[in-house]
Design a protein around this motif. Structure first.
Motif, short mmCIF file in Angstrom:
data_model
loop_
_atom_site.label_atom_id
_atom_site.label_comp_id
_atom_site.label_asym_id
_atom_site.label_seq_id
_atom_site.Cartn_x
_atom_site.Cartn_y
_atom_site.Cartn_z
N GLU A 1 -6.57 -51.71 -69.54
CA GLU A 1 -6.30 -51.17 -70.15
C GLU A 1 -5.36 -48.83 -69.79
N GLY A 2 -6.51 -48.46 -68.17
CA GLY A 2 -5.83 -47.11 -68.03
C GLY A 2 -4.24 -47.56 -67.10
N VAL A 3 -4.19 -49.02 -66.95
CA VAL A 3 -2.28 -48.68 -66.75
C VAL A 3 -1.98 -48.53 -67.31
N GLU A 4 -2.14 -49.61 -68.99
CA GLU A 4 -1.26 -49.49 -70.12
C GLU A 4 -0.65 -48.29 -70.34
N LEU A 5 -2.03 -47.32 -70.78
CA LEU A 5 -1.68 -46.03 -70.86
C LEU A 5 -1.31 -45.48 -69.93
N VAL A 6 -1.26 -45.03 -68.74
CA VAL A 6 -0.94 -44.07 -67.89
C VAL A 6 1.06 -44.45 -67.88
N GLU A 7 1.43 -46.41 -68.07
CA GLU A 7 2.55 -45.95 -68.38
C GLU A 7 3.55 -45.99 -69.81
N ARG A 8 2.35 -45.98 -70.69
CA ARG A 8 3.07 -45.49 -72.16
C ARG A 8 3.00 -44.06 -72.04
N LEU A 9 1.94 -43.32 -71.67
CA LEU A 9 1.91 -42.13 -72.12
C LEU A 9 2.37 -41.31 -70.68
N THR A 10 2.43 -41.75 -69.37
CA THR A 10 3.09 -41.00 -67.69
C THR A 10 2.59 -39.28 -68.12
N PRO A 11 1.09 -39.51 -68.36
CA PRO A 11 0.29 -38.14 -67.23
C PRO A 11 0.91 -38.06 -65.90
N MET B 1 -14.87 -51.09 -62.18
CA MET B 1 -14.72 -51.05 -63.60
C MET B 1 -14.14 -53.05 -63.44
N PRO B 2 -14.30 -53.30 -65.27
CA PRO B 2 -14.31 -54.19 -65.39
C PRO B 2 -12.89 -55.09 -66.18
N VAL B 3 -12.36 -56.07 -65.97
CA VAL B 3 -11.14 -56.73 -65.88
C VAL B 3 -10.11 -56.31 -65.44
N LEU B 4 -9.82 -54.50 -64.51
CA LEU B 4 -9.48 -54.05 -63.42
C LEU B 4 -10.17 -53.53 -63.13
N ASP B 5 -10.60 -53.54 -61.03
CA ASP B 5 -11.10 -52.72 -60.80
C ASP B 5 -10.05 -51.26 -60.17
N GLY B 6 -11.09 -50.17 -59.89
CA GLY B 6 -10.16 -48.82 -59.84
C GLY B 6 -8.93 -48.67 -59.05
N VAL B 7 -9.13 -50.16 -57.33
CA VAL B 7 -9.21 -49.72 -56.73
C VAL B 7 -6.86 -50.66 -57.04
N ALA B 8 -7.52 -52.09 -57.72
CA ALA B 8 -6.19 -52.13 -58.01
C ALA B 8 -5.55 -51.91 -59.21
N ALA B 9 -6.13 -50.86 -60.25
CA ALA B 9 -5.55 -50.04 -60.47
C ALA B 9 -4.89 -49.30 -60.56
N THR B 10 -4.98 -48.46 -59.15
CA THR B 10 -4.54 -47.75 -58.92
C THR B 10 -3.32 -48.05 -58.17
N ARG B 11 -3.56 -49.13 -57.50
CA ARG B 11 -2.33 -49.86 -56.64
C ARG B 11 -0.85 -50.00 -57.75
N ARG B 12 -1.64 -50.81 -58.97
CA ARG B 12 -1.10 -51.23 -59.98
C ARG B 12 0.11 -49.53 -60.51
N VAL C 1 0.74 -46.64 -59.03
CA VAL C 1 1.44 -45.87 -57.09
C VAL C 1 2.31 -47.04 -57.88
N ALA C 2 2.73 -48.02 -58.38
CA ALA C 2 3.97 -49.09 -58.23
C ALA C 2 4.70 -48.76 -59.12
N GLY C 3 4.17 -48.68 -59.86
CA GLY C 3 5.00 -48.54 -61.47
C GLY C 3 5.98 -47.20 -61.40
N PRO C 4 6.36 -47.15 -62.50
CA PRO C 4 7.51 -45.93 -63.20
C PRO C 4 7.06 -44.50 -62.95
N ALA C 5 5.89 -44.38 -64.01
CA ALA C 5 5.22 -43.23 -63.64
C ALA C 5 4.71 -42.30 -62.31
N ALA C 6 5.17 -41.19 -62.97
CA ALA C 6 5.13 -40.60 -61.32
C ALA C 6 3.46 -39.71 -61.36
N THR C 7 1.90 -40.77 -62.01
CA THR C 7 0.89 -40.48 -61.93
C THR C 7 0.75 -40.05 -60.55
#
Length: 216
Positions: A43-53, A62-73, A75-81
């Motif tokens: 959910e965090g990754v999706e939120l970052v991609e949508r809101l670009t904070p 965390m469940p579903v996707l941990d903090g390390v995996a979420a961080t990796r996604r 950082v690799a995504g389009p947002a400059a978060t």
């Protein structure tokens, strides 16, 4: 400070009370606005991609996707978060994995409001932020002697572990005592900086130790 100058933050933590506490800590700060919350890494990754904070505050476990995996996604995504880890865990492995994934900072949940606010501002500027205890651990690790290589016997034992053998089975295969197997495994754990058999095999394979031995 105008609305446009506010730092936009997303808070991602699976513990509802902890997440609400972080949001409450940041609410009085005029220069920071929490624009979204999420309860797991996906959910965090999706939120970052949508809101670009500007900054994403991520828990580590965390469940579903941990903090390390979420961080990796993220950082690799389009947002400059910028990703700032906020967790209770401070083991060497946790810290290294988060930093390697691209987190710009690593804070512990005993951080004060003032420290958290300063860290968010620093992270938004692209500056590395580490909790004092985390920084001490990294410095201590850098000062340690280079870890010794595995011996041939240790590699044999690790390969047996990878084959799914128990300690008694390993002892029978290598014709040694079970206590000797345990001693070798403890040395392997220390050399690879791990705490269990599964992680030892994973790290050894990542470093090519098992494959390299098999080729010799």
């Amino acid at each position: 400070m105008t609305e446009s100058n506010r730092l936009r933050v997303v808070v991602v933590d699976d513990h509802t009370v902890m997440r609400a506490g972080v949001v409450a800590l940041l609410a009085p700060e005029p220069g920071i606005e929490v624009v979204g919350e999420a309860g797991d890494g996906h959910e965090g990754v999706e939120l970052v991609e949508r809101l670009t904070p500007d900054v994403a505050l991520l828990d580590l476990r965390m469940p579903v996707l941990d903090g390390v995996a979420a961080t990796r996604r993220i950082v690799a995504g389009p947002a400059a978060t910028r990703v700032l880890i906020l967790t209770t865990y401070d083991t060497d492995t946790d810290i290294e994995h988060a930093v390697e994934a691209g987190a710009i900072g690593y804070l512990l949940k005993d951080t004060s409001r003032e420290q958290l606010v300063d860290a968010i501002r620093s992270a938004a500027r692209g500056e590395t932020v580490l909790a004092p205890r985390v920084a001490q651990k990294l410095v201590a690790k850098m000062r340690r002697p280079t870890q010794a290589a595995l011996t041939a016997r240790e590699v044999d034992i690790l390969r047996a572990v990878a084959d799914g053998l128990s300690n008694p089975d390993i002892a029978r295969r290598l014709v040694i005592g079970e206590a000797t197997v345990k001693t070798h495994l403890l040395r392997v754990f220390a050399k690879l900086d791990v705490s269990d058999r599964t992680r030892a095999v994973v790290v050894a394979m990542e470093r090519g130790l098992l494959e390299a031995s098999g080729q010799g």
